[in-house]
Design a protein around this motif. Structure first.
Motif: not given
Length: 619
Positions: A374-382
């Motif tokens: 249950d952690h925050k997931i970040i997805i960056l362009n690239g």
């Protein structure tokens, strides 16, 4: 309308202070991806020299980096890192006008942040933006460069910051593989050539290859570790990798899990390290988008969430990342529950707090693990990988694991909502669809999945999962090359365009898609030119497409592979009756099963369980 912020007429070379890289400019590579619009946009006076990996510009040549790989995502870096200001450095030769723009995510406002005229007689690094405050800007920041003379060159560049980085960040890349030697050797060669050979890289990254097939040879690198392992599927391979990392728990801060059958740009691992080194949250996770391997500019998904009624729901699917509007749209943050393990980065401490993967063998282990930590997931362009499209992998084997594991997942995390009625609907509705489509073998796989689910959590590992995998792998309803499959494109298109009125649909449903119809109502001939032989998409066939046909070719137009099924009243009712019986069993057993799955979760995700199951306790 372009807003103008700052104009600086002439900029001479300055000695740049020491700063930390955030993201390097990435150029296309012939052995990875040559879709140039993912990396830069240019006019006819610009040529990218693939041999020397350099942009060559004649006078009036313009190159813009408002692209998926090379624009800077202002919102994400501002919100999730300590970065407040950035710089930009380019390695170039010649005379240039360099504009740095900001454009918001809705493509409504474009602002000129800086303009500089550069005159440089030799190819070297020059700072073109220094300590620029990004707090007022959203969307993307990017460079647009125009050559003011012939024979100009750009060979590299990067965004940087003076923000202090965390020296304790080190990544353990865990790759689980089973007899995919060609993929692994190629990816390790690319990783070594483009990243690991760089100075200082060994202080940032090490690689652990978990070889479930025991077929790989040792690599000539002290930072690529080969670990032979028992074949316990992807779950067991990744669990073994995590255990290996925990042996050196003070050495690594994060783990990156990666599939073996992907293609990726090695520079993204350095981007992940750069991001984490200035992150403002210790428990943040980084996921990746999946792009199609056959159409490298199409995004399959940018993370996903789990719908309790529908299952997987991909975020931002099927968008063309060559287009600026799509790249900007991709910047808009949406809720996701999980990021798949084709590439997923998380803190090592998550294992200590929440345990190892659930022993699903394959499928759903990534969904369950992300839900549990249950952690925050970040997805960056690239940040992405290229992967074979999943419609190419549809088979009874995949359906078996999906339905068995999804029912377990629903018991673990949605047990209050996963009522007897919903559980029956979960397996019975797709069972009927497969039966209606004559895919009886796939329907039988759903039955097997339901039977194994009903046996409870202990059966997951007690019944030798590798033997179970071999058993459910023996299927014929999967696409394959076959020169004897008679394919006719016009019949395929006719199937795609076929429609029906309400009366026709009612007749189909009442007759169980023809299985209650007398033989005289079927098309009499099943040769490839007659209506009795239907051709439908392998991944999206509808019951309508096969109605009253005797033989059906399920065909993948992209790979030119397929398989044939035939109408069978006997098999239909055998599977249907068995499904009805399992529905009755489900009514009786589900309440107790949900308790068993929930109470056994800590045990089945513990280090002691996995060490014993993988037979490494004494090693």
């Amino acid at each position: 309308m372009v807003n103008q912020l700052e104009l600086s007429p002439i900029y001479q070379i300055n000695q740049k202070e020491r700063s930390n890289h955030l993201q390097n400019i990435i150029f296309p590579k012939t052995d990875i991806c040559t879709v140039e619009e993912l990396f830069f946009r240019s006019n006819s006076q610009v040529l990218f020299n693939y041999e020397n990996k350099i942009l060559e510009l004649d006078k009036s040549g313009i190159v813009s980096f408002d692209t998926y790989f090379n624009a800077f995502s202002a919102d994400t870096w501002k919100e999730y890192t300590k970065v407040k200001s950035i710089g930009v450095t380019l390695k170039l030769k010649g005379s240039f006008k360099i504009n740095i723009y900001n454009i918001d995510k809705l493509d409504e406002t474009k602002t000129l942040l800086s303009q500089k005229i550069i005159n440089n007689k030799k190819l070297e690094e020059i700072t073109v933006l220094d300590n620029f405050d990004i707090s007022a800007y959203t969307g993307m920041i990017y460079l647009e460069i125009e050559a003011l003379e012939n024979m100009c060159q750009i060979s590299a560049g990067y965004f940087s910051t003076f923000t202090e980085s965390d020296p304790n960040i080190k990544l353990a890349v865990v790759i689980c593989t089973y007899k995919r030697e060609s993929y692994v050797y190629k990816n390790m060669e690319l990783l070594t050539r483009y990243l690991l050979e760089q100075n200082g890289c060994e202080d940032k990254i090490e690689v652990f290859i978990i070889d479930n097939g025991n077929t790989l040879e040792q690599f000539d690198s002290h930072i690529i570790h080969l670990i032979p392992n028992k074949n316990a599927g992807g779950s067991g391979g990744f669990a073994r990798g995590m255990l290996e990392v925990l042996k050196q728990q003070h050495e690594f801060s994060h783990i990156i899990l990666m599939d073996d059958d992907i293609l990726f740009e090695p520079a993204i691992l350095e981007r992940i390290w750069n991001f984490l080194s200035v992150a403002n949250q210790k428990d943040i996770c980084l996921g990746s988008s999946m792009l199609r391997l056959d159409k490298k500019y199409i995004q399959h998904e940018r993370g996903a969430y789990w719908n309790r009624d529908k299952g997987f729901v991909a975020v931002k699917p099927n968008i063309d990342l060559r287009k600026l509007t799509a790249t900007l749209f991709n910047e808009i943050d949406e809720h996701i529950d999980y990021s798949a393990w084709w590439l997923f980065c998380f803190p090592v401490n998550a294992i200590k707090d929440h345990g190892l993967p659930y022993p699903f063998f394959i499928r759903m282990d990534d969904v369950e693990f992300c839900k549990r930590i249950d952690h925050k997931i970040i997805i960056l362009n690239g940040i992405c990988v290229w992967h074979e499209p999943f419609e190419n992998k549809k088979s009874p084997l995949i359906e078996y694991y999906y339905f068995r594991n999804s029912m377990i997942f629903n018991c673990l995390y949605f047990h209050e909502n996963f009522s007897n009625l919903k559980a029956i609907k979960w397996f019975f509705k797709p069972l009927l669809k497969e039966l209606f489509c004559y895919r009886y073998e796939t329907a039988e796989s759903i039955l097997k999945a339901t039977i194994d689910f009903l046996q409870g959590p202990d059966a997951l590992v007690a019944n030798k999962p590798e033997d179970k995998h071999k058993e459910v792998s023996k299927v014929t309803e999967k696409t394959a090359k076959n020169s004897e499959l008679p394919f006719i494109y016009s019949k395929y298109i006719t199937s795609l365009e076929k429609g029906e009125n309400k009366l026709h649909r009612l007749v189909r449903l009442i007759t169980l898609n023809g299985h209650l119809l007398p033989n005289g109502f079927f098309f009499k001939d099943d040769t490839f030119t007659d209506k009795g032989y239907s051709i439908v998409p392998a991944w999206n066939g509808r019951p309508l497409n096969v109605f009253r046909a005797k033989k059906v070719l399920y065909y993948n137009l992209q790979t030119q592979e397929g398989f044939v099924v035939k109408f069978s009243r006997v098999r239909f009712f055998q599977v249907l009756i068995h499904g009805l019986w399992l529905a009755l069993v489900m009514l009786i057993k589900l309440p107790e099963l949900k308790k068993l799955y929930i109470t056994s979760l800590p045990k089945l995700t513990s280090q002691s369980f996995w060490k014993k199951y993988l037979e490494i306790e004494s090693k």
